[in-house]
Structures are given as structure tokens and as C-alpha cells.
Design an enzyme around this catalytic site. Structure first.
Site, PDB file in Angstrom:
ATOM      1  N   ASP A   1      -9.359   1.417  12.378  1.00 35.87           N
ATOM      2  CA  ASP A   1      -9.627   0.139  13.031  1.00 35.87           C
ATOM      3  C   ASP A   1      -8.972   0.067  14.401  1.00 35.87           C
ATOM      4  O   ASP A   1      -9.564  -0.468  15.348  1.00 35.87           O
ATOM      5  CB  ASP A   1      -9.152  -1.025  12.155  1.00 35.87           C
ATOM      6  CG  ASP A   1      -9.739  -2.341  12.631  1.00 35.87           C
ATOM      7  OD1 ASP A   1     -10.956  -2.544  12.444  1.00 35.87           O
ATOM      8  OD2 ASP A   1      -8.991  -3.161  13.198  1.00 35.87           O
TER       9      ASP A   1
ATOM     10  N   VAL B   1       2.516   3.844   2.357  1.00 36.43           N
ATOM     11  CA  VAL B   1       1.802   4.624   3.368  1.00 36.43           C
ATOM     12  C   VAL B   1       0.893   3.670   4.147  1.00 36.43           C
ATOM     13  O   VAL B   1       0.357   2.711   3.582  1.00 36.43           O
ATOM     14  CB  VAL B   1       1.000   5.785   2.714  1.00 36.43           C
ATOM     15  CG1 VAL B   1      -0.053   5.262   1.759  1.00 36.43           C
ATOM     16  CG2 VAL B   1       0.389   6.700   3.752  1.00 36.43           C
TER      17      VAL B   1
ATOM     18  N   HIS C   1       0.850  -1.200   0.000  1.00 32.60           N
ATOM     19  CA  HIS C   1       0.000   0.000   0.000  1.00 32.60           C
ATOM     20  C   HIS C   1       0.874   1.233   0.000  1.00 32.60           C
ATOM     21  O   HIS C   1       1.181   1.757   1.063  1.00 32.60           O
ATOM     22  CB  HIS C   1      -0.908  -0.030   1.232  1.00 32.60           C
ATOM     23  CG  HIS C   1      -1.994   0.988   1.226  1.00 32.60           C
ATOM     24  ND1 HIS C   1      -1.847   2.246   1.775  1.00 32.60           N
ATOM     25  CD2 HIS C   1      -3.244   0.948   0.735  1.00 32.60           C
ATOM     26  CE1 HIS C   1      -2.969   2.928   1.654  1.00 32.60           C
ATOM     27  NE2 HIS C   1      -3.831   2.157   1.022  1.00 32.60           N
TER      28      HIS C   1
ATOM     29  N   GLY D   1      -5.318   4.328   5.871  1.00 31.52           N
ATOM     30  CA  GLY D   1      -6.111   5.061   6.857  1.00 31.52           C
ATOM     31  C   GLY D   1      -7.080   4.170   7.607  1.00 31.52           C
ATOM     32  O   GLY D   1      -7.336   4.374   8.790  1.00 31.52           O
ATOM     33  N   CYS D   2      -7.597   3.140   6.922  1.00 33.22           N
ATOM     34  CA  CYS D   2      -8.559   2.248   7.571  1.00 33.22           C
ATOM     35  C   CYS D   2      -7.927   1.491   8.737  1.00 33.22           C
ATOM     36  O   CYS D   2      -8.623   1.135   9.692  1.00 33.22           O
ATOM     37  CB  CYS D   2      -9.178   1.288   6.569  1.00 33.22           C
ATOM     38  SG  CYS D   2      -7.986   0.225   5.732  1.00 33.22           S
TER      39      CYS D   2
END
Length: 171
Positions: free
Chosen positions: A84, A76, A70, A79-80
Site C-alpha cells: 500500500d 511482523v 499481526h 506485507g499489504c
């Protein structure tokens, strides 16, 4: 309720195996999905709303699994995964307070991303303040949270909701 107010990585791994609190307490994810290395502080009456708070950290290094995939050439942290982690901590808080069952994320009111976690970062810090605790037929925690990378706030979330269910077959 657990009386410990901080937890090591080994404790968090034990939680994922059902060995930290009661055997049927909510569990943290195991292995790569555990987005927390330690809980520095947890209490039942602190935070902005006086209902509890959690401060936790994740150590960042370039070898973390998500940097490889990713994205190719542009690594990076997704964001999830930060989001989480915040849900993980709300569920952990409920288990720490003695809730029994399986934790499930139920939603979030608002999320803002204003930065990123790159492979050269050193540490992510999560700060959650519990807004509401429901201990009836429905067991649920609602929290606001921020995520910092190396001391700079980069994510914020309002109204993170996690429920604890004794039966998830119809969920």
C-alpha cells in the site's frame, strides 16, 4: 507541479488533509494508514525509464500499531502495508505533478516478498521508478518499486497502477 523535491512527515500529513498541493489533489491516507515518514527524493525525469522516481522512508519502532495485532507472539509488518505504501507513493507522485481528483489503486502486475519487517528493524526505504504517466481523460501512473528494510531488499513490485478520478461514485 510542485517544485519541492523532498517532503517531511508534516508535509505528508498536510497532503492527507488536502493542504499540500491543490485542495482537490490526490491525498495520502491519514494517521496509522500513512506508511511514509518522509520523501527523500522526487523528480519527473529520473529513474530507469526517465519518467520520474521517488525515494521515501518509514521509521520502524516496536510501538507501531500493526505489531500488536499481526501476529500475537509473532509480530511482523503486514506485507499489504508495504504494498500500500508503494501505491500511496505513486498517487503522491501524480499529485506532485499536478493531477486533480481522488487516487485509487488499480492493481499490480507482480509482487514478490523475500523478507519481513520485524519490530527490531530501524528503517524501511521505498524506491519507485515511474514507467508510464497518462494525462488524458484517464489519469494514471504506472511504476516499478522495491522496499528495503535496513538496506536489504525484501519486496519488489512491477506495474503498480494508480488512477486519479474526478468522480468515484461509479468506481
Amino acid at each position: 507541479m510542485s517544485y519541492a523535491n523532498s517532503f517531511t512527515k508534516e508535509d505528508l500529513v498536510a497532503c492527507g488533509l488536502g493542504k499540500l498541493f491543490e485542495p482537490n489533489s490526490p491525498r495520502l491516507p491519514k494517521d496509522n494508514m500513512l506508511m511514509i515518514d518522509r520523501v527523500l527524493k522526487i523528480n519527473a525525469d529520473g529513474g530507469e525509464f526517465g519518467k520520474g522516481e521517488i525515494v521515501a522512508e518509514l521509521d520502524i519502532n516496536p510501538d507501531l500499531w500493526f505489531f500488536d495485532c499481526h501476529f500475537a507472539g509473532d509480530p511482523v509488518m503486514p506485507g499489504c502495508l508495504g504494498l500500500d505504501a508503494m501505491w500511496q507513493l505513486v498517487g503522491f507522485f501524480l499529485g506532485w505533478e499536478g493531477a486533480l481528483g481522488k487516487g485509487r489503486a488499480l492493481g499490480v502486475g507482480e509482487v514478490k516478498f523475500t523478507g519481513q519487517v520485524l519490530p527490531d528493524a530501524k528503517k524501511v526505504t521505498y524506491k519507485l521508478t515511474i514507467k508510464r504517466k497518462v494525462y488524458r481523460k484517464l489519469v494514471m501512473g504506472i511504476a516499478d518499486a522495491t522496499m528495503e528494510v535496513d538496506g536489504r531488499e525484501i519486496y519488489s513490485a512491477k506495474d503498480l497502477k494508480v488512477g486519479i478520478f474526478t468522480d468515484t461514485t461509479s468506481f
